[in-house]
Design a protein around this motif. Sequence first.
Motif, PDB file in Angstrom:
ATOM      1  N   VAL A   1       0.848  -1.206   0.000  1.00 30.78           N
ATOM      2  CA  VAL A   1       0.000   0.000   0.000  1.00 30.78           C
ATOM      3  C   VAL A   1       0.882   1.254   0.000  1.00 30.78           C
ATOM      4  O   VAL A   1       1.713   1.423   0.905  1.00 30.78           O
ATOM      5  CB  VAL A   1      -0.943   0.002   1.226  1.00 30.78           C
ATOM      6  CG1 VAL A   1      -1.798   1.266   1.224  1.00 30.78           C
ATOM      7  CG2 VAL A   1      -1.837  -1.238   1.222  1.00 30.78           C
ATOM      8  N   THR A   2       0.699   2.086  -1.003  1.00 31.37           N
ATOM      9  CA  THR A   2       1.453   3.347  -1.079  1.00 31.37           C
ATOM     10  C   THR A   2       0.527   4.542  -1.286  1.00 31.37           C
ATOM     11  O   THR A   2       0.988   5.667  -1.404  1.00 31.37           O
ATOM     12  CB  THR A   2       2.454   3.308  -2.264  1.00 31.37           C
ATOM     13  OG1 THR A   2       1.716   3.021  -3.454  1.00 31.37           O
ATOM     14  CG2 THR A   2       3.534   2.256  -2.079  1.00 31.37           C
ATOM     15  N   VAL A   3      -0.783   4.267  -1.357  1.00 27.95           N
ATOM     16  CA  VAL A   3      -1.745   5.324  -1.706  1.00 27.95           C
ATOM     17  C   VAL A   3      -1.670   6.501  -0.731  1.00 27.95           C
ATOM     18  O   VAL A   3      -1.889   7.656  -1.121  1.00 27.95           O
ATOM     19  CB  VAL A   3      -3.180   4.735  -1.815  1.00 27.95           C
ATOM     20  CG1 VAL A   3      -3.737   4.327  -0.464  1.00 27.95           C
ATOM     21  CG2 VAL A   3      -4.120   5.695  -2.527  1.00 27.95           C
ATOM     22  N   GLN A   4      -1.322   6.236   0.524  1.00 26.34           N
ATOM     23  CA  GLN A   4      -1.246   7.314   1.517  1.00 26.34           C
ATOM     24  C   GLN A   4      -0.169   8.341   1.147  1.00 26.34           C
ATOM     25  O   GLN A   4      -0.306   9.521   1.422  1.00 26.34           O
ATOM     26  CB  GLN A   4      -1.008   6.754   2.936  1.00 26.34           C
ATOM     27  CG  GLN A   4       0.369   6.150   3.222  1.00 26.34           C
ATOM     28  CD  GLN A   4       0.584   4.765   2.622  1.00 26.34           C
ATOM     29  OE1 GLN A   4      -0.302   4.203   2.000  1.00 26.34           O
ATOM     30  NE2 GLN A   4       1.768   4.213   2.813  1.00 26.34           N
ATOM     31  N   ASP A   5       0.906   7.894   0.501  1.00 23.73           N
ATOM     32  CA  ASP A   5       2.032   8.786   0.181  1.00 23.73           C
ATOM     33  C   ASP A   5       2.044   9.290  -1.253  1.00 23.73           C
ATOM     34  O   ASP A   5       2.657  10.309  -1.542  1.00 23.73           O
ATOM     35  CB  ASP A   5       3.362   8.043   0.421  1.00 23.73           C
ATOM     36  CG  ASP A   5       3.546   7.657   1.864  1.00 23.73           C
ATOM     37  OD1 ASP A   5       3.134   8.450   2.739  1.00 23.73           O
ATOM     38  OD2 ASP A   5       4.087   6.571   2.125  1.00 23.73           O
TER      39      ASP A   5
END
Length: 323
Positions: free
Chosen positions: A273-277
């Motif tokens: 998961v990288t959507v936060q960054d």
Amino acid sequence: MTRRAVVKGVGHYLPERVVPNAEFEKTLDTSDEWIKTRSGIERRHFAAPGETTSQMATQAANAALKMAGMAGDDLDAIIVATSTADMTFPSAATMVQHAIGNSSGYAFDVQAVCAGFIYALSNANALIMSGQAERVMVIGAETFSRILDWQDRSTCVLFGDGAGALILEAAEAAGTSDDRGILSVDLNSDGQYKDLLYVNGGVATQNTGVIQMEGPELFRHAVEKLAQTAHTALDKVGLTADDVDWVVPHQANIRIIQSTAKKLGVEMDRVIVTVQDHGNTSAASIPLALSTGVQSGKIKPGDLVVTEAIGGGLAWGSVVLRW
Ligand code: ACO
């Protein structure tokens, strides 16, 4: 024995400017809390003025070449997945080709919006499997910040810029699901849904246009179609969710990622998961997540990786590969 397209290198590039959600509170009726809760996004990178998709793609390409221990001219083909190429033509890929010092190969763009990287990976695999290429660079790169309506809170808070690159090389393999390399591909599109996500400009209107999106409707398609395509790709090679080490999904919305993982039967601790960054970087999101997953020590050689994406078209698909 069979041929396989095996990963030799991966790399990414993110523009320097990081924009936290709070920045949008200054100009829009929105909040960090809303964006975080509804999408999982906390920040995104935006390209500097004048910084282009092909420049970001070149940075990612050079990082992947370094990891693979290759020079630009070692590549037979360069494919860039993008909906935000610098110009109407020529392709971003030919610009990258020149910038990395390749003149012996060939380069072209693939446009399947957020599913672009899956489509490009599938094309690269086909070139290698058919013997038309030995080494192919596949890049996803986007500057969505150039096609956003900054007054539309329902879209402009969701997207970001960046690039990721992967190098595939032909290798002889046993022809089983234990092989390293791309094991299966599932591609789909259905043009009847074109109005759910599009840019209201282009050659026909002689301007670039901005994103128009039916978010909730798209959300419903995403949850259903992403789990379906990943299952189909796994089925094709006789594997199940239990065999999967890492799901690397298109990073559009954490709730879509969670729902798809649940439908697939994979726990979230096996999802990159990288959507936060990064926010939603369209065709760049999967190679960015792959590169981040490798850099953080999560994805290791021999791991079974399932990628899946959906975007404008609608176009969607999945690639199963052993790292
Ligand atoms: N801040 C505050 N409120 C907002 C914002 C915002 N930034 N945006 C919308 N709202 C409001 C809406 O106006 C609506 O208000 P109303 O109830 O008074 O009409 C309310 O919030 C709820 O809006 P919804 O659109 O129903 O919110 P939802 O929970 O569906 O989340 C979202 C919206 C995040 C866009 C979600 O639908 C989504 O992620 N959809 C999928 C998008 C996607 O996956 N796109 C990528 C695939 S293709 C590609 O990647 C290019």
